[in-house]
Design a protein around this motif. Structure first.
Motif, PDB file in Angstrom:
ATOM      1  N   THR A 199      34.721  33.102  55.361  1.00 25.72           N
ATOM      2  CA  THR A 199      35.145  33.979  54.260  1.00 25.72           C
ATOM      3  C   THR A 199      36.573  33.653  53.881  1.00 25.72           C
ATOM      4  OG1 THR A 199      35.291  36.279  53.506  1.00 25.72           O
ATOM      5  CG2 THR A 199      36.009  35.828  55.764  1.00 25.72           C
ATOM      6  N   ARG A 205      33.081  36.718  49.835  1.00 27.78           N
ATOM      7  CA  ARG A 205      31.758  36.680  50.461  1.00 27.78           C
ATOM      8  C   ARG A 205      31.791  35.807  51.726  1.00 27.78           C
ATOM      9  NH1 ARG A 205      28.184  32.437  46.798  1.00 27.78           N
ATOM     10  NH2 ARG A 205      29.843  30.874  46.535  1.00 27.78           N
ATOM     11  N   GLY A 222      29.562  38.491  45.019  1.00 28.27           N
ATOM     12  CA  GLY A 222      29.174  37.093  45.131  1.00 28.27           C
ATOM     13  C   GLY A 222      30.266  36.102  44.807  1.00 28.27           C
ATOM     14  N   GLY A 240      33.636  40.478  47.829  1.00 29.88           N
ATOM     15  CA  GLY A 240      32.553  39.589  48.234  1.00 29.88           C
ATOM     16  C   GLY A 240      31.185  40.128  47.868  1.00 29.88           C
TER      17      GLY A 240
END
Length: 500
Positions: free
Chosen positions: A463, A445, A425, A422
């Motif tokens: 997430t 992310r 990005g 994450g």
């Protein structure tokens, strides 16, 4: 004057066979002490400073920065300092009845008190601090010591300066016969010269050696390269007729001319980058994982709002707050306790029979992206640590990994890997299992997404968790059960974090 002692590049961990010489910390003529760092080398695991087991004057450096050296080959030659009158009195000149025997460099021999020279050598070895790298060490009191001076031999070997080659077995003789100069029985080409010739496409059969008995030396290969270089690189136009262009464009054209044109695409080759060090190790491990492991992947979106609010509340109270990855690591270790099939390894015997090896404990690998490539240091006995303790150890390990200072044990002892992609990005990834482990959990992310809460639409912190697992050790029900356990812990974190 004492003969130089040749220190061979040791095995720096887990049977590694080569290392790239990054930099020398000493120069020819320097006086060095026992255990003084002499060079920095980069292995497939990490960057390591190599200490010297000898004290004395540096007489030769066997390699240049950027060169790949084989384990067991000479790294540095050191001439011991004179030990003075006391040493001379303690070690009288040997008589014909008691000749000094020069032991083989791989021989382990007990020191004999009756032999003054051997006794002096043993005492010098005892002067080391005891710091040990795999493959060599300063004995510090053991009755056996590794001897590094070689017996004399009648075989002439290239690039040896003032020392003789060790005695050769029949197998060694056969190997050397394959590397002799054609038509010159006594001339043996060194591995370094052969490698240089191979990498530059030089036919050793066309070269007349300038060494003893027609021995082909490094300078002979370099001379051959100089004579062929003008034919490979087009001559530059005179400065006054060359069109105006930027220095960068000129450098690019020169690089393309040197690297040639790709036969498949017809495009100029801009650069060639050797696959070595960490990149080489990662490539080999990932290829082995994909070829040996029948993997499957399951994933789930998770509402992490409660976990984010918990951390926010701890910060507001002024407490030291672990990172999100530490909380998730805590949930993972609890999940592996409930689903131990994912904390195993498959071993294959010589008869191709297989066993699933289970562990009493979790060494949790943390995937870390570094300038040298992807490495996975592991938190040992992670199941015994609180979230705060996990946070401290994760930060320490990722820091030493990015500095290239992680030890082979830290990099090679994991039983399960946690990968936080994450930070780049992205939301999800079907990661490749870190062989020989059997599962890897990825965390994407955390972003705001529409989510249904109690029948109403709300904006929540969401997430994605992705679990890739080895289908040989468990079925989808086990993998899904573990993934759901971790997801539920993220959505309701207080039930598992009473000890943070």
């Amino acid at each position: 004057m004492s003969e130089p002692r040749v220190f061979l590049l040791p095995d720096l961990g887990e049977g590694l066979t080569e290392a790239e010489l990054v930099a020398w910390h000493v120069a020819v003529g320097d006086e060095i002490a026992v255990d003084q760092p002499i060079a920095e080398v980069e292995t497939a695991k990490s960057a390591v400073e190599v200490p010297s087991p000898y004290a004395g004057i540096v007489t030769e450096l066997h390699g240049q920065p950027g060169e790949t050296l084989d384990v067991g080959k000479p790294l540095i030659s050191v001439t011991p300092l004179s030990t003075g009158v006391a040493a001379d009195d303690a070690a009288p000149a040997p008589s014909p009845a008691h000749p000094v025997v020069e032991p083989n460099e791989t021989e382990l021999a007990e020191a004999k008190p009756a032999d003054a020279v051997a006794e002096t050598y043993r005492e010098e070895e005892k002067a080391g601090s005891g710091n040990v790298l795999i493959g060599y060490g300063t004995p510090g009191g053991h009755s056996q010591a590794r001897r590094t001076r070689a017996r004399k031999s009648s075989v002439t070997v290239a690039e040896r300066t003032g020392s003789t080659a060790p005695e050769l077995s029949k197998e060694d003789d056969l190997t050397l016969l394959r590397t002799r100069v054609p038509g010159k029985l006594g001339a043996v080409i060194s591995p370094l010269v052969r490698r240089m010739a191979r990498e530059h496409g030089v036919d050793l059969g066309d070269i007349s050696g300038s060494g003893d008995s027609g021995l082909i030396m490094r300078r002979d290969v370099e001379a051959a390269l100089r004579t062929t270089a003008p034919a490979q690189v087009p001559e530059a136009k005179p400065a006054e007729t060359r069109p105006l262009e930027s220095e960068a464009a000129a450098a690019s054209q020169e690089a393309q001319a040197a690297n040639g044109v790709d036969a498949r695409t017809g495009l100029p080759i801009a650069a060639r980058t050797p696959v070595r060090g960490v990149r080489k190790a990662v490539a080999a491990n990932m290829a082995r994982s994909r070829s040996e492991i029948p993997e499957a992947t399951v994933w789930v979106d998770v509402d992490a709002t409660a976990l984010m609010e918990l951390r926010g509340g701890l910060k507001a109270n002024g407490a030291e707050v672990p990172g999100l990855l530490a909380f998730i690591a805590r949930f993972v270790t609890a999940g592996l306790k409930k689903y131990p099939e994912l904390n195993t390894r498959i071993e294959t015997a010589e008869d191709r029979s297989q066993e699933i090896v289970a562990f009493d404990g979790v060494n949790l690998g943390i995937a870390a992206q570094t300038d040298r490539g992807l490495v996975v240091p592991s938190v040992r006995a992670a199941e015994k640590l609180t979230a705060r303790e996990l946070d401290a150890e994760i930060r320490r390990l990722t820091d030493v990994a990015r500095q290239g200072k992680a030890t082979p044990t830290e990099l090679g002892s994991g039983t399960f890997t946690l990968n936080n992609y994450g930070v780049f990005g992205v939301d999800g990834s079907a990661a490749i299992i870190n062989h020989p482990e059997v599962a890897i959990l990825g965390v994407g992310r955390i972003i705001d997404k529409p989510w249904v809460v109690n029948g109403e639409l709300a904006v929540r912190k969401v997430t994605e968790l992705t679990l890739t697992f080895d289908h040989r050790v468990c079925d989808g029900g086990t993998a899904a059960g573990f993934l759901r356990f971790v997801a539920d812990a993220i959505e309701n974190p207080t039930s598992l974090l009473a000890d943070i």
